[in-house]
Design an enzyme around this catalytic site. Structure first.
Site, PDB file in Angstrom:
ATOM      1  N   LYS A 137       0.788  -1.042  -0.021  1.00  0.00           N
ATOM      2  CA  LYS A 137      -0.054   0.006  -0.184  1.00  0.00           C
ATOM      3  C   LYS A 137       0.875   1.449   0.179  1.00  0.00           C
ATOM      4  O   LYS A 137       1.807   1.232   0.364  1.00  0.00           O
ATOM      5  CB  LYS A 137      -1.018  -0.116   1.263  1.00  0.00           C
ATOM      6  CG  LYS A 137      -0.192   0.316   2.554  1.00  0.00           C
ATOM      7  CD  LYS A 137      -1.619   0.450   3.665  1.00  0.00           C
ATOM      8  CE  LYS A 137      -0.813   0.688   4.892  1.00  0.00           C
ATOM      9  NZ  LYS A 137      -1.845   0.948   5.992  1.00  0.00           N
ATOM     10  N   SER A 175      -9.128   4.708 -14.282  1.00  0.00           N
ATOM     11  CA  SER A 175      -7.866   4.311 -13.742  1.00  0.00           C
ATOM     12  C   SER A 175      -7.198   5.402 -12.790  1.00  0.00           C
ATOM     13  O   SER A 175      -8.102   6.485 -12.515  1.00  0.00           O
ATOM     14  CB  SER A 175      -7.016   3.706 -14.611  1.00  0.00           C
ATOM     15  OG  SER A 175      -6.469   4.985 -15.436  1.00  0.00           O
ATOM     16  N   THR A 235     -10.002   0.436  -8.921  1.00  0.00           N
ATOM     17  CA  THR A 235      -9.439   0.619 -10.123  1.00  0.00           C
ATOM     18  C   THR A 235      -8.383  -0.143 -10.592  1.00  0.00           C
ATOM     19  O   THR A 235      -7.844  -1.235  -9.894  1.00  0.00           O
ATOM     20  CB  THR A 235      -9.438   2.374 -10.146  1.00  0.00           C
ATOM     21  OG1 THR A 235      -9.385   2.684 -11.445  1.00  0.00           O
ATOM     22  CG2 THR A 235      -8.170   2.798  -9.582  1.00  0.00           C
ATOM     23  N   TYR A 236      -7.479   0.352 -11.593  1.00  0.00           N
ATOM     24  CA  TYR A 236      -6.410  -0.157 -11.931  1.00  0.00           C
ATOM     25  C   TYR A 236      -5.284   0.980 -12.118  1.00  0.00           C
ATOM     26  O   TYR A 236      -5.607   2.001 -12.396  1.00  0.00           O
ATOM     27  CB  TYR A 236      -6.332  -1.016 -13.248  1.00  0.00           C
ATOM     28  CG  TYR A 236      -6.873  -0.363 -14.496  1.00  0.00           C
ATOM     29  CD1 TYR A 236      -6.211   0.287 -15.375  1.00  0.00           C
ATOM     30  CD2 TYR A 236      -8.236  -0.365 -14.668  1.00  0.00           C
ATOM     31  CE1 TYR A 236      -6.369   0.901 -16.548  1.00  0.00           C
ATOM     32  CE2 TYR A 236      -8.713   0.544 -15.889  1.00  0.00           C
ATOM     33  CZ  TYR A 236      -7.820   1.055 -16.733  1.00  0.00           C
ATOM     34  OH  TYR A 236      -8.059   1.827 -17.918  1.00  0.00           O
ATOM     35  N   GLY A 239     -11.512   9.245 -15.197  1.00  0.00           N
ATOM     36  CA  GLY A 239     -12.659   8.709 -15.359  1.00  0.00           C
ATOM     37  C   GLY A 239     -13.634   8.589 -14.230  1.00  0.00           C
ATOM     38  O   GLY A 239     -13.640   9.769 -13.454  1.00  0.00           O
ATOM     39  N   ALA A 240     -14.539   7.686 -14.168  1.00  0.00           N
ATOM     40  CA  ALA A 240     -15.537   7.799 -13.091  1.00  0.00           C
ATOM     41  C   ALA A 240     -14.912   8.025 -11.653  1.00  0.00           C
ATOM     42  O   ALA A 240     -15.808   8.508 -10.895  1.00  0.00           O
ATOM     43  CB  ALA A 240     -16.594   6.526 -13.526  1.00  0.00           C
ATOM     44  N   ALA A 241     -13.941   7.395 -11.350  1.00  0.00           N
ATOM     45  CA  ALA A 241     -13.432   7.553 -10.293  1.00  0.00           C
ATOM     46  C   ALA A 241     -12.957   8.755  -9.888  1.00  0.00           C
ATOM     47  O   ALA A 241     -12.773   9.295  -8.540  1.00  0.00           O
ATOM     48  CB  ALA A 241     -12.046   6.690 -10.144  1.00  0.00           C
TER      49      ALA A 241
END
Length: 121
Positions: free
Chosen positions: A9, A25, A57-58, A73-75
């Protein structure tokens, strides 16, 4: 038996941008990826410390040394520039692998500079 455990992390990263008009992403600085042993394309969980949002996400590659942490994007709707987030990846380990289990924890400052790298939680 296998068990899903923390793999790595990046702790308390600062969101540097949120770009709604991009193909999904999270963009992460290349140096932070190397320090955390995370990979481009890898699925990660994003934990937003400011608002409690948690989502997947990636990773896409960010420019080395810029310290960018950008949700795309959506994130991008789930964060604001300046929010503190934790980028988390998990992996599945078997009993033998757990004997030498050492997750990677990268602690960063407000500028996303690496402060410390831990191999424990």
């Amino acid at each position: 038996m296998t068990i899903e455990m923390l793999y790595s992390k990046i702790h308390r990263a600062t969101v540097t941008d949120a770009n709604l008009n991009y193909v999904g992403s999270i963009t992460v600085d290349e140096e932070l990826l190397e320090a955390s042993m995370l990979r481009v394309g890898q699925k990660v969980e994003i934990l937003n410390i400011n608002n409690g949002e948690r989502f997947s996400t990636y990773i896409i590659l960010g420019e080395r040394g810029k310290r960018d942490i950008c949700l795309n994007g959506a994130a991008a709707r789930k964060v604001h520039k300046g929010d503190k987030i934790i980028i988390v990846a998990y992996a599945t380990y078997d009993e033998k692998e757990l004997q030498n289990y050492k997750p990677r924890v990268v602690l960063v400052n407000d500028n996303n500079d690496i402060e410390e790298i831990l191999e424990s939680i």
